[in-house]
Motif scaffolding. Structure first.
Motif, PDB file in Angstrom:
ATOM      1  N   ASP A 198       0.859  -1.194   0.000  1.00 48.55           N
ATOM      2  CA  ASP A 198       0.000   0.000   0.000  1.00 48.55           C
ATOM      3  C   ASP A 198       0.888   1.234   0.000  1.00 48.55           C
ATOM      4  N   MET A 199       1.061   1.856  -1.178  1.00 50.38           N
ATOM      5  CA  MET A 199       1.933   3.009  -1.336  1.00 50.38           C
ATOM      6  C   MET A 199       1.103   4.279  -1.476  1.00 50.38           C
ATOM      7  N   ALA A 200       1.503   5.335  -0.768  1.00 52.95           N
ATOM      8  CA  ALA A 200       0.802   6.618  -0.841  1.00 52.95           C
ATOM      9  C   ALA A 200       1.770   7.721  -1.242  1.00 52.95           C
ATOM     10  N   LEU A 201       1.335   8.573  -2.172  1.00 55.93           N
ATOM     11  CA  LEU A 201       2.165   9.697  -2.587  1.00 55.93           C
ATOM     12  C   LEU A 201       2.486  10.604  -1.403  1.00 55.93           C
ATOM     13  N   TYR A 202       1.504  10.858  -0.585  1.00 53.87           N
ATOM     14  CA  TYR A 202       1.690  11.738   0.576  1.00 53.87           C
ATOM     15  C   TYR A 202       2.741  11.153   1.522  1.00 53.87           C
ATOM     16  N   ASP A 203       2.648   9.846   1.801  1.00 56.81           N
ATOM     17  CA  ASP A 203       3.615   9.193   2.684  1.00 56.81           C
ATOM     18  C   ASP A 203       5.040   9.352   2.165  1.00 56.81           C
ATOM     19  N   THR A 204       5.229   9.071   0.885  1.00 58.01           N
ATOM     20  CA  THR A 204       6.602   9.051   0.382  1.00 58.01           C
ATOM     21  C   THR A 204       7.219  10.446   0.368  1.00 58.01           C
ATOM     22  N   LEU A 205       6.425  11.469   0.104  1.00 58.70           N
ATOM     23  CA  LEU A 205       6.989  12.815   0.131  1.00 58.70           C
ATOM     24  C   LEU A 205       7.321  13.249   1.554  1.00 58.70           C
ATOM     25  N   VAL A 206       6.493  12.872   2.520  1.00 59.12           N
ATOM     26  CA  VAL A 206       6.847  13.180   3.913  1.00 59.12           C
ATOM     27  C   VAL A 206       8.144  12.472   4.293  1.00 59.12           C
ATOM     28  N   SER A 207       8.339  11.259   3.782  1.00 53.49           N
ATOM     29  CA  SER A 207       9.560  10.506   4.110  1.00 53.49           C
ATOM     30  C   SER A 207      10.808  11.137   3.511  1.00 53.49           C
ATOM     31  N   MET A 208      10.648  12.047   2.539  1.00 51.88           N
ATOM     32  CA  MET A 208      11.801  12.675   1.892  1.00 51.88           C
ATOM     33  C   MET A 208      12.470  13.733   2.754  1.00 51.88           C
ATOM     34  N   HIS A 209      11.797  14.223   3.763  1.00 54.67           N
ATOM     35  CA  HIS A 209      12.364  15.317   4.561  1.00 54.67           C
ATOM     36  C   HIS A 209      13.621  14.838   5.285  1.00 54.67           C
ATOM     37  N   GLU A 210      14.772  15.294   4.807  1.00 52.48           N
ATOM     38  CA  GLU A 210      16.021  14.857   5.419  1.00 52.48           C
ATOM     39  C   GLU A 210      16.440  15.754   6.576  1.00 52.48           C
ATOM     40  N   TYR A 211      15.797  16.931   6.713  1.00 55.01           N
ATOM     41  CA  TYR A 211      16.160  17.796   7.837  1.00 55.01           C
ATOM     42  C   TYR A 211      14.982  18.576   8.407  1.00 55.01           C
ATOM     43  N   ALA A 212      13.930  18.826   7.614  1.00 46.65           N
ATOM     44  CA  ALA A 212      12.876  19.739   8.051  1.00 46.65           C
ATOM     45  C   ALA A 212      12.121  19.232   9.262  1.00 46.65           C
ATOM     46  N   VAL A 213      11.822  17.925   9.275  1.00 46.65           N
ATOM     47  CA  VAL A 213      11.053  17.384  10.404  1.00 46.65           C
ATOM     48  C   VAL A 213      11.847  17.480  11.692  1.00 46.65           C
ATOM     49  N   GLN A 214      13.116  17.046  11.659  1.00 43.38           N
ATOM     50  CA  GLN A 214      13.889  17.107  12.900  1.00 43.38           C
ATOM     51  C   GLN A 214      14.214  18.533  13.322  1.00 43.38           C
ATOM     52  N   CYS A 215      14.299  19.463  12.342  1.00 47.36           N
ATOM     53  CA  CYS A 215      14.479  20.865  12.730  1.00 47.36           C
ATOM     54  C   CYS A 215      13.336  21.311  13.642  1.00 47.36           C
ATOM     55  N   TYR A 216      12.149  20.855  13.318  1.00 48.08           N
ATOM     56  CA  TYR A 216      10.984  21.262  14.115  1.00 48.08           C
ATOM     57  C   TYR A 216      10.837  20.420  15.381  1.00 48.08           C
ATOM     58  N   THR A 217      10.961  19.074  15.255  1.00 48.70           N
ATOM     59  CA  THR A 217      10.733  18.226  16.429  1.00 48.70           C
ATOM     60  C   THR A 217      11.860  18.325  17.453  1.00 48.70           C
ATOM     61  N   LEU A 218      13.079  18.590  17.009  1.00 54.35           N
ATOM     62  CA  LEU A 218      14.220  18.626  17.930  1.00 54.35           C
ATOM     63  C   LEU A 218      14.615  20.041  18.339  1.00 54.35           C
ATOM     64  N   ASP A 219      14.305  21.018  17.472  1.00 52.05           N
ATOM     65  CA  ASP A 219      14.788  22.375  17.743  1.00 52.05           C
ATOM     66  C   ASP A 219      13.684  23.429  17.717  1.00 52.05           C
ATOM     67  N   GLY A 220      12.478  23.016  17.350  1.00 55.49           N
ATOM     68  CA  GLY A 220      11.360  23.957  17.328  1.00 55.49           C
ATOM     69  C   GLY A 220      11.407  24.966  16.205  1.00 55.49           C
ATOM     70  N   VAL A 221      12.214  24.707  15.155  1.00 56.06           N
ATOM     71  CA  VAL A 221      12.385  25.663  14.061  1.00 56.06           C
ATOM     72  C   VAL A 221      11.574  25.207  12.860  1.00 56.06           C
ATOM     73  N   LEU A 222      10.747  26.084  12.318  1.00 52.48           N
ATOM     74  CA  LEU A 222      10.004  25.812  11.096  1.00 52.48           C
ATOM     75  C   LEU A 222      10.815  26.271   9.885  1.00 52.48           C
ATOM     76  N   PRO A 223      11.061  25.377   8.918  1.00 55.20           N
ATOM     77  CA  PRO A 223      11.764  25.806   7.706  1.00 55.20           C
ATOM     78  C   PRO A 223      10.976  26.894   6.984  1.00 55.20           C
ATOM     79  N   GLU A 224      11.700  27.821   6.398  1.00 62.60           N
ATOM     80  CA  GLU A 224      11.077  28.927   5.678  1.00 62.60           C
ATOM     81  C   GLU A 224      11.595  28.972   4.245  1.00 62.60           C
ATOM     82  N   GLN A 225      10.868  29.683   3.400  1.00 64.68           N
ATOM     83  CA  GLN A 225      11.348  29.922   2.039  1.00 64.68           C
ATOM     84  C   GLN A 225      12.635  30.747   2.105  1.00 64.68           C
ATOM     85  N   THR A 226      13.629  30.310   1.344  1.00 57.84           N
ATOM     86  CA  THR A 226      14.914  31.018   1.382  1.00 57.84           C
ATOM     87  C   THR A 226      15.404  31.431   0.006  1.00 57.84           C
TER      88      THR A 226
END
Length: 408
Positions: A198-226
């Motif tokens: 059972d493959m979901a497009l939404y799941d796989t794109l969330v799995s691509m985050h190599e830094y954004a999720v931990q930036c928020y869960t570990l440091d409380g920082v939301l990635p911004e447009q740069t």
């Protein structure tokens, strides 16, 4: 040369547009017999997508369905449903990318097919997957890109995010499906049973985050447009030269030192290469604007070719931002065989992107063109044990539908 890894595996590709057909193309390249099953009439909607070449083929369809055999079956006829079930009984893998529940109503859901063929590896691809509160919702790659948080991080600060212009969700989900199918086939060797993937497009794109999720869960920082660079990886970004754009990746300490010395040696400010503020990642990130104030005009004053020569001479990763015509002419792409040429009986010579598989002892380049609608009806029917009279009757009654000059 060894046989290709999946020779002897039969795959039923009952999918449309992109994610599912891409999976089928990959499995065909790896040696599987892939049978593309389409509805009568117009077939896969991808036949009428970008770069339409005739009433049967588009460039889109040709790219995603090369190397497959084509069957068109009327599932509204009981004989068509029986044909399809018989075909699935002979299969190792079944691929579909319809909304959850849609194929259950046709008798092609996992439960029914697995009851008949317990060894079947059944791969479903959908926007949200077969579980969860959004499972019933329709969606495309664009929807998953927006929902996943990826789109929100790209583009210039304060501007609406741009379209990514490649089908990231579909292709990334597709190649994960290829990996999962191969793992399930390997697991079947010991279990003797297939399973539902059972493959979901939404799941796989969330799995691509190599830094954004931990930036928020570990440091409380939301990635911004740069915009054109990455504040957490100075110096790493896109820069405009006199005659084009280029990228520079000097974010690692030793690469930065070589880069900064190069800038100073070719017109940059004195002391730039030895400025202690920039000697580690934290310092470069803290003084990013001071660095950009030097690097941006330095790049802007030179042509791309000269900058590439300078940067290559000190082993700093860099590249020109290339157009597609430049990509096709790139000696590296030619050397790697990344554009495959095919001879089509009606359309002449085709040049399409190859897959990136490279094996030491087998060739996975597909030379067979994508099928016309129902082109291999008779051939596939014979492989299932139908005799000539039965096949003739199924074709005459439109249960097996065909169209075009290449039909069997």
């Amino acid at each position: 040369m060894q046989p290709r890894p999946l020779e002897g595996i039969r795959v039923i590709d009952y999918s449309h547009f992109l994610a599912g057909p891409y999976v089928g193309r990959c499995l065909a390249a790896l040696g599987a017999e892939v049978i593309k099953v389409e509805r009568p009439g117009d077939g896969d909607a991808g036949r009428r997508h970008a770069t339409i070449l005739d009433d049967q083929q588009s460039g889109y369809f040709l790219q995603l369905n090369m190397g497959k055999r084509g069957v068109s079956v009327n599932l509204k006829d009981a004989r068509g449903k029986a044909f399809m079930q018989r075909l699935c009984d002979s299969a190792d893998v079944f691929i579909e990318n319809y909304r959850p529940g849609a194929l259950d109503r046709l008798g092609l859901g996992y439960a029914e097919l697995a009851a008949r063929n317990p060894r079947l590896v059944y791969c479903s691809i959908s926007a949200y997957g077969h579980t969860g509160p959004d499972a019933h919702r329709a969606g495309f790659g664009l929807i998953a890109e927006a929902k996943s948080g990826i789109m929100q991080m790209v583009g210039a600060p304060g501007a609406a995010p741009p379209l990514l212009r490649i089908s990231l969700g579909d292709m990334y989900t597709g190649i994960h499906a290829v990996a999962a199918i191969n793992a399930a086939l390997l697991g079947r060797v010991t279990s003797s049973r297939g399973q539902h993937i059972d493959m979901a497009l939404y799941d796989t794109l969330v799995s691509m985050h190599e830094y954004a999720v931990q930036c928020y869960t570990l440091d409380g920082v939301l990635p911004e447009q740069t915009g054109h660079d990455m504040p957490a990886s100075t110096l790493y970004g896109v820069f405009r030269a006199v005659d084009g754009d280029m990228v520079i990746a000097a974010q690692v300490d030793d690469a930065w030192q070589r880069f900064a010395a190069l800038v100073e040696a070719h017109g940059g400010p004195a002391g730039f290469g030895s400025d202690a503020r920039f000697h580690d990642s934290a310092g470069r990130n803290a003084h990013r604007q001071a660095i950009l104030a030097v690097v941006t005009p330095w790049v802007a004053a030179q042509p791309v070719a000269r900058l590439l020569d300078w940067l290559d001479s000190v082993d700093v990763p860099c590249a020109k931002v290339q157009r597609i015509d430049e990509v096709l002419a790139d000696p590296q792409i030619r050397a790697r065989g990344m554009i495959v040429e095919q001879d089509h009986p009606r359309l002449g010579k085709l040049r399409l992107p190859n897959l990136p598989f490279r094996f030491s002892d087998c060739d996975t380049t597909i030379r067979a063109v994508a099928p016309d609608l129902g082109q291999h009806n008779a051939e596939v029917a014979r492989s299932l044990g139908f005799d000539a009279a039965e096949i003739a009757a199924l074709c005459a009654d439109g249960v097996l539908f065909s169209k075009g000059d290449l039909n069997d």
